[in-house]
Design an enzyme around this catalytic site. Sequence first.
Site, mmCIF file in Angstrom:
data_model
loop_
_atom_site.group_PDB
_atom_site.id
_atom_site.type_symbol
_atom_site.label_atom_id
_atom_site.label_comp_id
_atom_site.label_asym_id
_atom_site.label_seq_id
_atom_site.Cartn_x
_atom_site.Cartn_y
_atom_site.Cartn_z
ATOM 1 C CG ASN A 181 -1.909 1.150 1.211
ATOM 2 O OD1 ASN A 181 -1.830 2.035 0.368
ATOM 3 N ND2 ASN A 181 -2.805 1.170 2.168
ATOM 4 C CG ASP A 182 1.423 3.264 3.676
ATOM 5 O OD1 ASP A 182 0.326 3.627 3.210
ATOM 6 O OD2 ASP A 182 1.615 3.026 4.877
ATOM 7 C CB VAL A 183 5.963 0.709 -0.786
ATOM 8 C CG1 VAL A 183 6.478 0.503 0.618
ATOM 9 C CG2 VAL A 183 5.192 -0.498 -1.270
ATOM 10 C CB THR A 184 2.024 1.617 -4.495
ATOM 11 O OG1 THR A 184 0.839 1.632 -3.676
ATOM 12 C CG2 THR A 184 2.637 0.227 -4.454
#
Lengths: 465, 96
Positions: free
Chosen positions: A388-391
Site C-alpha cells: 500500500n504505502d510503498v506505492t
Amino acid sequence: MAPHPHPGIYLYIVSAALFILSLKWMNTPSTARRGVFAGEIGMVIAIVATVVVNHIFNWEWIIAAFFIGTAVGIPIAYIMPMTAVPQRTALSHACGALAAALVGTAEYYRSNYLHEPLQTFAMVALVLETLLGFLTFTGSLMAMGKLQEVLPQRPITYRNQNAVNFTLFAIAAALGVRLIFVPSDTWIFPIYAGLALVFGVLLIIPIGGADMPTVIALLNSYAGLSACAMGFALGNNLLVVAGALDGSSGLILSIIMCKAMNRSFTNVLFGAFGQIQTSHAQTQQRSYRSASAEEAASILESASSVIIVPGYGLAVAQAQHKIRELYDSLMRRGVDVKFAIHPVAGRMPGHMNVLLAEADIPYDRLWEMDDINGEFAQCDVALVIGANDVTNPAARTDKSSPIYGMPILDVDKARTVMVIKRSMNPGFAGIDNDLYYMDKTLMLFGDAKAFVTELIKELPAKVGA
Amino acid sequence: MDLSIGLFVFMLATFVGLEVIRKVSPLLHTPLMSLTNAISAISVVGAILITGAHGATMLSKILGFVAITSAVTNIVSGFLITDRMLKMFKKREEKK
C-alpha cells in the site's frame, strides 16, 4: 585472561579472514553458499584454537552446553517457516546479546573474586558490553513479541516517555561510570544490569510493528558491538573483528531501512521512530473503478509486460505459491513478468525476496526499487498485491502527507494499474492512497490468495480462444 | 592486550565490514543478517574461556554455561537457516 603466546593463536587470524571472505561471498547468490561454508569453517577453527591455546577446565559444563545448544539450534533452523524468519532473527539477536552480557557479568565477578581488578580500559569495554548486551537482550525479545504478534503491534506510548527513558539511561550511565572507576563496588553491578534490561524494553515498546525492519537491523548492530566490546574486555582480537563485522552489517542495513522509510538516522538512534502522527484519512467519497477476476485476467493476458508489486499482505495471505502459478502461467503466454521489491516489503531487510524465492520464483526476476522504477512507464500492467504505502504517489507530490519524501515504487506510471485489496479501507499507516482513485487503476477486491487463484482459473480458459 | 592495537583492529575491521557489506545484493539481506548473527556468536570463545577458566566459581560456570548454550544455538541455527534460505534462491532454468 590474555591468551598465552601459543602458536595456535595464529589460527584466529585464519578464522578472521574466513569470516571476512564469508561476508564477501554473500554479494551474489551464486557464491553465497560458499560464504556460509567459509563462515562455518572459520567458526570451527576459532573454537578449536581456543581450546588448544588455553588450558580449559570444566569440560562437562562446556560439552553439555554445546550439546544443548546444538539440540535447540537444529530444529529452530529447519522447522521455522520463512514467514517467521524475522522472529527467529530477533530471537538470535537476543541469544547473542545474552551470551555477551553474561560473559561480561561473569568476568566482572571473577576479577573481583580474585582481587585482580581489571584495567580501566577493560572495565570500560566490560561496562559497554554488559549495557549493550542486556538492553539488546530484552529489546530483541520485545521485537520478537511484536513480530510474533504476542505483543500489541501499535506503539505503546505514555506521557514524558522520552524524559523517563532519558533519565533512566542517565542513571545507568552514571552507575556505569562509577563501576569503571570503582570496580570493587559490586553492589552497583546488579542495579546497572537491571536498568539495562529495563531500558531495552522501554526502547522498543514505543515502536510500531511497521518499523520492525529498522529495529531488527539496529539490534543486529548492537548485538555485534556487544561482542566487539567483549573482545576488548577479554583482549581477543578475533572477537573484535567478528563483532565489528556484525556491527557494521547491522548499521548498513538499518541505514538502508531508514532511507527506505524516509527516517533520519538520529531519529532512530533516539528511539523516537514509530511516532509519526497519522493524519486521519479523509472520509469523503471518491470514485474508483473495480473489475472482476475475468476482466483482470483478460487484461493480463493481452499485456506484453507485467510488473508485480508484492507487499507483506501477500505473505500474510500465504499467497506466494499462487503468485508463482500466476507467474508461470503468464510467462508461458509470452508475457514478461517481473517483481518489484521495495526495501521495506516484508518484516526485515530482504524478507520479501526470501518469501518469493521459497515459492521458486527465480531470483533474476526480482528487481530492486531503483532498478525497476524506470520501467514502470513502459509496462502494460502493474499488479499490486498486499502493498500500500510503498506505492502511494502522495510520497512524491503531497508535501502534507506523512509519508512525503519516502521513496516509492512508481506504480502510477504504468499503463494500467491493478490493485488486489480486501476493501477500500486505508492501510496500516491510515493514509489514503491516491493511486486507487486514478482513471487507469482497477481495484480487484478480495483476499490475495483467493483472487490470484481465480485469476489463474480464468487464464487457461482463454488459451485456446 | 594493547588498547591501541585493539582500536586499530576495530577500526580496520569496521571499514572492511562496511565495504564488504555494502556490496551484498539487497536480494540476500535476510540471509546476510542470519549469517552475521552466526558469526557474531563467536562470543562462544569468550564464554568457553570464562567457563573453562581454572578455579572458575560456580557463578562463572553457570553464567558461562548459559552463554555457551545461547551462542551455540545461534551458531547452529544461524548457519543452517542461512544455508536453507540460500538453497531456495534459484536462477530461471533456460527452457520452455
